[in-house]
Design a protein around this motif. Structure first.
Motif, mmCIF file in Angstrom:
data_model
loop_
_atom_site.group_PDB
_atom_site.id
_atom_site.type_symbol
_atom_site.label_atom_id
_atom_site.label_comp_id
_atom_site.label_asym_id
_atom_site.label_seq_id
_atom_site.Cartn_x
_atom_site.Cartn_y
_atom_site.Cartn_z
ATOM 1 N N ARG A 1 -10.324 17.396 13.420
ATOM 2 C CA ARG A 1 -10.605 16.804 12.101
ATOM 3 C C ARG A 1 -9.676 15.621 11.811
ATOM 4 O O ARG A 1 -8.954 15.616 10.799
ATOM 5 N N PRO A 2 -9.721 14.582 12.664
ATOM 6 C CA PRO A 2 -8.859 13.422 12.389
ATOM 7 C C PRO A 2 -9.219 12.770 11.051
ATOM 8 O O PRO A 2 -8.399 12.068 10.469
ATOM 9 N N ASP A 3 -10.421 13.028 10.563
ATOM 10 C CA ASP A 3 -10.834 12.478 9.260
ATOM 11 C C ASP A 3 -9.967 12.984 8.114
ATOM 12 O O ASP A 3 -9.923 12.386 7.043
ATOM 13 N N THR A 4 -9.253 14.115 8.342
ATOM 14 C CA THR A 4 -8.467 14.698 7.242
ATOM 15 C C THR A 4 -6.985 14.304 7.310
ATOM 16 O O THR A 4 -6.158 14.909 6.631
ATOM 17 N N LEU A 5 -6.688 13.289 8.117
ATOM 18 C CA LEU A 5 -5.266 12.937 8.314
ATOM 19 C C LEU A 5 -4.540 12.555 7.022
ATOM 20 O O LEU A 5 -3.339 12.780 6.883
ATOM 21 N N PHE A 6 -5.285 11.991 6.044
ATOM 22 C CA PHE A 6 -4.629 11.636 4.776
ATOM 23 C C PHE A 6 -4.357 12.861 3.914
ATOM 24 O O PHE A 6 -3.661 12.781 2.909
ATOM 25 N N GLY A 7 -4.906 13.996 4.315
ATOM 26 C CA GLY A 7 -4.662 15.239 3.568
ATOM 27 C C GLY A 7 -3.570 16.072 4.207
ATOM 28 O O GLY A 7 -3.393 17.249 3.889
ATOM 29 N N MET A 8 -2.838 15.459 5.132
ATOM 30 C CA MET A 8 -1.778 16.170 5.844
ATOM 31 C C MET A 8 -0.696 16.689 4.902
ATOM 32 O O MET A 8 -0.380 16.054 3.895
ATOM 33 N N SER A 9 -0.146 17.862 5.279
ATOM 34 C CA SER A 9 0.908 18.455 4.454
ATOM 35 C C SER A 9 2.135 18.800 5.294
ATOM 36 O O SER A 9 3.256 18.821 4.782
ATOM 37 N N PHE A 10 1.917 19.094 6.570
ATOM 38 C CA PHE A 10 3.038 19.437 7.452
ATOM 39 C C PHE A 10 2.569 19.280 8.897
ATOM 40 O O PHE A 10 1.366 19.129 9.150
ATOM 41 N N LEU A 11 3.529 19.313 9.818
ATOM 42 C CA LEU A 11 3.207 19.384 11.230
ATOM 43 C C LEU A 11 3.775 20.705 11.730
ATOM 44 O O LEU A 11 4.859 21.115 11.285
ATOM 45 N N ALA A 12 3.033 21.397 12.589
ATOM 46 C CA ALA A 12 3.546 22.680 13.079
ATOM 47 C C ALA A 12 3.562 22.704 14.603
ATOM 48 O O ALA A 12 2.598 22.300 15.254
ATOM 49 N N LEU A 13 4.660 23.178 15.142
ATOM 50 C CA LEU A 13 4.836 23.297 16.584
ATOM 51 C C LEU A 13 4.659 24.749 17.012
ATOM 52 O O LEU A 13 4.980 25.672 16.248
ATOM 53 N N SER A 14 4.206 24.932 18.234
ATOM 54 C CA SER A 14 4.184 26.275 18.817
ATOM 55 C C SER A 14 5.614 26.735 19.080
ATOM 56 O O SER A 14 6.479 25.920 19.402
ATOM 57 N N PRO A 15 5.875 28.046 18.971
ATOM 58 C CA PRO A 15 7.210 28.556 19.317
ATOM 59 C C PRO A 15 7.586 28.239 20.772
ATOM 60 O O PRO A 15 8.760 28.217 21.102
ATOM 61 N N ASP A 16 6.548 28.000 21.604
ATOM 62 C CA ASP A 16 6.823 27.726 23.010
ATOM 63 C C ASP A 16 6.862 26.230 23.323
ATOM 64 O O ASP A 16 6.953 25.843 24.489
ATOM 65 N N HIS A 17 6.758 25.399 22.303
ATOM 66 C CA HIS A 17 6.753 23.941 22.508
ATOM 67 C C HIS A 17 8.138 23.477 22.966
ATOM 68 O O HIS A 17 9.152 23.978 22.478
#
Ligand code: ANZ
Ligand code: ZN
Length: 872
Positions: A263-279
């Motif tokens: 859903r790149p169309d929702t990029l302006f509605g971003m609130s946070f970025l989340a990483l995997s615990p294994d990232h």
């Protein structure tokens, strides 16, 4: 005919216990079910296969249903003139054998082969038309040695890879656990907290075929729609974008984090970025932040499956680091979240809570911002924003973009296109196709499996075992007292010389996932003793399997892996199979269910412990204590609502069990096993036999030409042939059974000793014997041998042909209209001419009244349906 048989006849009862073994022997002696090595082209081939059983100990009713369905198909197709292949074998590697060894000190091989012997005996008692000469077990070195040869060819062809992957590691048992063996984060046996650990493992490169595996699903028109959909979802093609977010500060050399989104169309509605615990970025952050480290450690004790993560509570930790959104230049917090899988996409996501439920749950829990950017059709923007001040339900449908700068006013699909263009222009991302399907990890740290035929050499690296040294056999002398993989701590087995440089080296001690064993057994059945994995003449002539039958529980992995294997075998020259598809037709049968029973203390009771009285009351046999009758549920050992097929065959015979299991419901649905149902089937067996036995003395000699005059019974006979044939072609076995019940009534009702009736009665009985044969093969032979002594086996006879003139309805009913208005109906002989039909229509009382005094201008006749008179 032997004497026991004559006694049975004197007592005017059919004795299945006497008859069934006798016919089984007759079929075996005549090699009725041996498939030709290569079909010779004079008959079309038909390969019918049921999913082969795991030799767990005894057969259960699920097996009985599965193998009865397959046997009906096999016997029917054989009678229809096909060269039929119907083999059986054993999916014989697996953990239960090792557990038996650990718990009871029985060697896995002994446990397995003993179980096979028991179960083979049980299957033979069912009277299945199997080609037993092709039998093998996947734990036979002859089989797994060929599997090792296949692996070496796949390896040489680049279809196999060695790479690191996470596993569930039991630190106490020193072993890798399957996901099902992790219970609440602990090893099922040791109870130790399970660790997520990276190990080097072997992978089959199934993702290389992903396009074809998906596209070819469309061609499988004889597979259930549901299974195709499950495969499609598993393969999981997603179109979306990868987007790079610059980090506020470099973390262990990384300057940005890449996410995958649909859903790149929702990029302006971003609130946070989340990483995997294994990232990897998470790992670096954990090193300097104990809060992050603690959270990651906690996540390691959760299951690794998607299902486990789906149900686990969504949790996270704020890392204090931020990223910049490339579209609006704003900063957003970076979290580590337990629901982000390292194995999918890039192992990182951006969260848009207004339009993703999981993100919204997360945002509410941690009080993160929620900005709607897609407005539902017809909704007011202000009201929608108001809704999101408190809503707990995300809006995930299409709509119009808002709060999104240059995207405002666009529909979702168009916004996706525009945003990807912009990301590519900014060099901050690009459109991608993402697959859910992962490569297939096949390494297992177990003894009772097929050894992976490679050698690890310090100097040469990974060296394939030379084919001349295959099979790499499992050692027999293994120690199960110690935890861990017995192959690994065997004193000598793994120590070998490197085939390349001759220096001391180490065997691979991992064995294959048992799904490997079942991914090509259907190909091996076509030449089970061949000195290489396949005999090209045989495998190319027999594959694909025309009809595969089994449970829905194998709808995903087993079928997918088999589809991979046939393609890989094609690429390595082991078969041709232009479609690549192993199973042209697939049928998934329903479950066998039974009522459940509990005693007054709430303990489960077996059906054999319960007596159901006429008045409906259920009591415990012997003690007469009351029984609580519970729901009808899938038979399972834990609820004790199982019925032992062996006991049913002892009491009633195999034909009765087969007949009942076919009669109850369409085979794709669940069925309920009931005592009354079996008893009804048993009565029908006796009834057919008595109809035949009772008529024998009055029948004309076999082969007597038809006398003048036609008995009505002949119509029943030929309509039954047509009806049963149609039902069997369409897998409507319960309908076939119902037609045969009706037919038995018709035979019983056809009284009269005139020559025509007696002749028709012989025809009817002979036909009944042949039509019941796919379902009740022993009874069929018995009836046939009574009617036509010395005329061979039903199993070798062609299928009866229906006489079309006798099948056609003898009369038709036609509606008669005058000026389009219904005035009456007439019933005329099916073959009546137009003139006869019109005359009858005009003569009909009501019609005649409507026509009185009018002139007929036109007569419209739709044969078999309608007559309309146009009058003035
Ligand atoms: C932002 C977004 C906004 C998303 C939105 C959805 C809705 P499928 O269809 O299964 O491909 N995702 C991506 N990688 C993930 C991972 N490794 N672990 C967990 N979730 C992951 O799903 C793709 C969506 O699942 C992606 O699109 C991403 O969330 C999430 F309004 O990105 B989405
Ligand atoms: Zn070497």
């Amino acid at each position: 005919m032997d004497t026991t048989h004559d006694i049975a006849r004197d007592q005017a009862r059919y004795d299945a216990a006497d008859s069934e073994p006798r016919w089984q022997k007759a079929w075996e002696d005549a090699a009725c079910f041996a498939a030709p090595d290569v079909p010779d082209g004079t008959r079309p081939k038909y390969y019918v296969l049921e999913m082969f059983p795991y030799p767990s100990g005894r057969i259960h009713m699920g097996h009985v249903r599965n193998y009865t369905l397959g046997d009906v198909v096999a016997r029917y197709k054989r009678a229809r003139g096909f060269a039929v292949m119907h083999p059986m074998g054993w999916d014989a590697f697996g953990l239960p054998a090792e557990n038996a060894a650990r718990e009871r000190g029985i060697h896995p091989a002994r446990w397995t082969y003993d179980n096979i012997a028991t179960m083979r005996g049980e299957l033979k008692r069912m009277g299945l038309s199997l080609d037993w000469s092709r039998e093998f077990a996947t734990c036979d070195p002859e089989y797994y040695g060929q599997q090792q040869a296949l692996f070496l060819d796949f390896l040489a062809a680049g279809l196999v890879e060695r790479k690191e992957a996470f596993v569930n590691w039991d630190p106490v048992d020193g072993t890798v656990l399957a996901n099902e063996q992790v219970i609440d984060g602990r090893g099922w046996r040791s109870g130790a907290l399970v660790e997520r650990k990276k190990l080097s493992q072997w992978f089959f490169s199934i993702t290389k075929q992903v396009d074809d595996l998906l596209a070819a699903l469309e061609t499988l028109d004889r597979w259930p729609e549901r299974v195709r959909l499950m495969q499609k979802n598993w393969i999981g093609r997603s179109e979306g974008a990868r987007v790079r977010f610059a980090l506020s500060e470099p973390v262990a050399g990384a300057v940005d984090v890449e996410v995958f989104t649909t859903r790149p169309d929702t990029l302006f509605g971003m609130s946070f970025l989340a990483l995997s615990p294994d990232h990897p970025v998470t790992a670096a952050l954990a090193e300097r932040d104990p809060k992050v480290a603690e959270f990651v450690a906690a996540c390691r004790t959760e299951g690794t499956t998607e299902a486990a993560l789906e149900t686990a509570e969504k949790r996270g930790v704020d890392t204090g680091v931020t990223v910049t959104n490339p579209l609006n230049g704003r900063s957003y917090p970076v979290w580590v979240a337990n629901f982000v899988l390292m194995e999918y996409g890039t192992g990182a996501i951006f969260g848009c809570p207004a339009h993703d439920q999981r993100d919204l749950d997360f945002a509410r829990k941690y009080a993160l911002s929620v900005t709607p950017v897609v407005l539902p059709k017809g909704e007011d923007a202000a009201a929608f924003a108001q809704y999101f001040s408190g809503a707990d339900t995300a809006f995930t449908d299409d709509g119009t973009l808002i709060n999104s700068s240059f995207l405002d006013g666009l529909a979702v699909p168009e916004a996706k296109r525009r945003v990807i263009e912009e990301l590519e222009r900014l060099a901050a991302g690009q459109g991608v196709v993402q697959w859910r399907l992962r490569d297939w990890g096949v390494s297992r740290q177990r003894y009772w499996g097929c050894p992976i035929p490679v050698i690890h050499c310090e100097g040469c690296g990974i060296v394939p075992v030379p084919k001349a040294d295959l099979p790499v056999r499992l050692p027999d002398d293994v120690d199960f007292a110690r935890p861990g993989n017995p192959l690994d701590h065997h004193p000598t087995w793994k120590h070998v010389d490197c085939p390349r440089c001759g220096k001391p080296a180490r065997r691979e001690t991992d064995t294959f996932d048992t799904f490997v064993d079942s991914s090509w057994y259907f190909a091996r059945f076509t030449a089970p003793r061949h000195p290489s994995p396949t005999n090209r003449d045989a495998v190319d002539a027999w594959l694909p399997v025309d009809q595969y039958i089994g449970g829905i529980e194998h709808a995903i992995l087993h079928l997918l892996y088999s589809r991979f294997f046939t393609r890989a075998m094609r690429d390595t020259g082991h078969l041709s199979l232009p479609s690549g598809e192993p199973f042209a037709g697939l049928f998934t049968q329903g479950m066998v269910k039974h009522e459940t029973y509990k005693d007054p203390d709430g303990r489960w009771l077996y059906p054999t412990e319960v007596e159901k009285r006429q008045d409906g009351l259920a009591l415990i046999k012997g003690t007469n204590q009351p029984v609580t009758v519970g729901a009808v549920e899938a038979m399972s050992k834990s609820k004790r609502n199982t019925v032992d097929p062996g006991a049913i065959i002892d009491r009633y015979g195999a034909d009765t069990a087969r007949w009942f299991i076919l009669s109850d419901n369409p085979p794709e649905r669940d069925m309920e096993w009931t005592e009354a149902g079996v008893a009804g089937a048993a009565r029908f067996v006796q009834r057919l036999w008595r109809l035949c036995n009772g008529a024998l003395a009055t029948l004309p000699a076999a082969g007597t030409p038809a006398p003048d005059g036609e008995a009505p019974l002949r119509r029943s006979t030929h309509r039954t042939i047509a009806g049963v044939t149609e039902a069997l072609e369409g897998f409507a076995f319960n309908v076939a059974v119902a037609r045969l019940y009706e037919f038995a009534n018709a035979i019983a009702d056809a009284k009269g000793d005139d020559a025509a009736t007696a002749w028709a009665r012989r025809e009817a009985l002979e036909t009944a014997a042949r039509l019941v044969a796919p379902m009740m093969p022993h009874l069929a032979e018995e009836l046939w041998s009574m009617l036509r002594p010395g005329a061979g086996l039903v199993a070798a006879l062609p299928w009866p042909e229906a006489d079309a003139t006798l099948v056609a309805a003898d009369t038709v009913t036609i509606a008669v209209q005058v000026l389009g208005k219904l005035r009456g109906t007439i019933t005329v002989p099916a073959g009546a001419s137009e003139a006869e039909v019109l005359a009858a229509a005009e003569a009909e009382e009501n019609v005649a009244r409507a026509l009185a005094g009018k002139t007929i201008r036109k007569r419209i006749h739709v044969p078999g349906r309608i007559v309309n008179f146009v009058v003035s």
